[in-house]
Design an enzyme around this catalytic site. Sequence first.
Site, short mmCIF file in Angstrom:
data_model
loop_
_atom_site.label_atom_id
_atom_site.label_comp_id
_atom_site.label_asym_id
_atom_site.label_seq_id
_atom_site.Cartn_x
_atom_site.Cartn_y
_atom_site.Cartn_z
N ASP A 129 0.80 -1.23 0.00
CA ASP A 129 0.00 0.00 0.00
C ASP A 129 0.84 1.28 0.00
O ASP A 129 0.32 2.36 -0.28
CB ASP A 129 -0.91 0.03 1.24
N MET A 171 -6.22 -2.93 -4.50
CA MET A 171 -6.14 -2.83 -3.04
C MET A 171 -5.82 -1.39 -2.61
O MET A 171 -5.35 -0.58 -3.41
CB MET A 171 -5.11 -3.80 -2.50
N GLY A 172 -6.03 -1.13 -1.35
CA GLY A 172 -5.80 0.22 -0.80
C GLY A 172 -7.04 0.65 -0.05
O GLY A 172 -7.97 1.20 -0.63
O1 F6P Z 1 -2.37 -4.22 4.03
C1 F6P Z 1 -2.13 -4.67 2.74
C2 F6P Z 1 -3.37 -5.12 2.08
O2 F6P Z 1 -2.90 -5.62 0.89
C3 F6P Z 1 -4.50 -4.10 1.85
O3 F6P Z 1 -4.34 -3.28 0.73
C4 F6P Z 1 -5.70 -4.99 1.71
O4 F6P Z 1 -6.89 -4.33 2.06
C5 F6P Z 1 -5.40 -6.09 2.68
O5 F6P Z 1 -4.00 -6.19 2.75
C6 F6P Z 1 -6.01 -7.42 2.31
O6 F6P Z 1 -5.56 -8.37 3.21
P1 F6P Z 1 -5.98 -9.88 3.34
O7 F6P Z 1 -4.79 -10.65 2.93
O8 F6P Z 1 -6.30 -10.06 4.77
O9 F6P Z 1 -7.13 -10.12 2.39
#
Ligand code: F6P
Length: 348
Positions: A129, A171-172
């Site tokens: 991110d 993502m973000g």
């Molecule tokens: O924190 C990094 C991140 O990639 C975010 O951008 C995203 O919302 C989250 O992780 C998703 O994480 P998970 O692996 O728990 O789905």
Amino acid sequence: MSIKRIGILTGGGDAPGLNAVIRAVTVKGIKSGYEIIGFEEGWRGLLEKKFRRLTIDDVEDIHIKGGTILFSSRTNVDKIKNGFNIARKNLKEAGVDVLVAAGGEDTLGVALKLHKAGANVVGVPKTIDNDVNATDYTFGFDTAINRISGFLDMLRTTTQSHNRIMVVEVMGRHAGWMALHGGIAGGAHMILIPEVQVGIREICDVISKRFESGKRWALVVVSEGAAITELMKDVAHSSQLDDFGHVQLGTGKGIGDVLANAIEYETGYETRSIVLGHLQRGGTPTAFDRVLGTRFGVHVIEMIEKGEFGKMASLQGSEVKAASLEDAVGELKTVAAHRYETARLFFG
Ligand code: F6P
């Protein structure tokens, strides 16, 4: 204080470049006369005493691989009764004098608290991110935006061939760096991020003008946490919170789907959506992330030798330096308005 053993853990969502950090800490650490201990599954490994000694052979060539050989979790020491005391006791029992914590805002926040609780801790800023303060870039980000721009190149030809609009969710949750940089690099015709509130009318106007000018296709990049006023209520959030209190996005009807429906409804143009999800995070790191992870890993060993605890390695311009963990956590590094204005020039 004489240091013999250095521990390392990787916490939060994995990011390409983590293995480069583990390799660099291990090689530089061992060559400087220390033993290196890897805790598995982030903070969980420290709390549950899951660790193993790392050798130079163990880390040979791992920097070319994505993910983390030490595994990761979102376990939060702060959520465990007596968590910081248990963590300190386990460090002592394992004979670990200093802990290197590689992670994003959440992991580094725990690292700072553990340092304040009396342990010697240093940090390495990681996240796709790029939203950690006190460093110009985190590793993982470069790989992720290269993935996004690569996927946009692919989506471009199919979208163009069908005279469609393609909404690409990236993502973000709180910061739009990935949408911004990935979108600029991939030539998006509209980019939507959490930091800038945009209404559905404005989005549709930009797209409609483009279609009316004869260019009858468009790529729209949207951060999973984008601030599109009228649509927020329709976005499905999982009721599940992680240990750091974050809701899960990108599952079920996310902003990408909701936005695509709204655009098709408002403009009448055929619209599709795609969630890039974990494809942005998986796979081999770019050369930039391999090198940044390596430089961070080497630098934290130098910081440890100087007794610079409660700090993290940070990229400042082109140099890697030490920055205080206090400056790194507490507030996320978000996209400034003028950076969005640069992207806006190319909308439509
Ligand atoms: O924190 C990094 C991140 O990639 C975010 O951008 C995203 O919302 C989250 O992780 C998703 O994480 P998970 O692996 O728990 O789905």
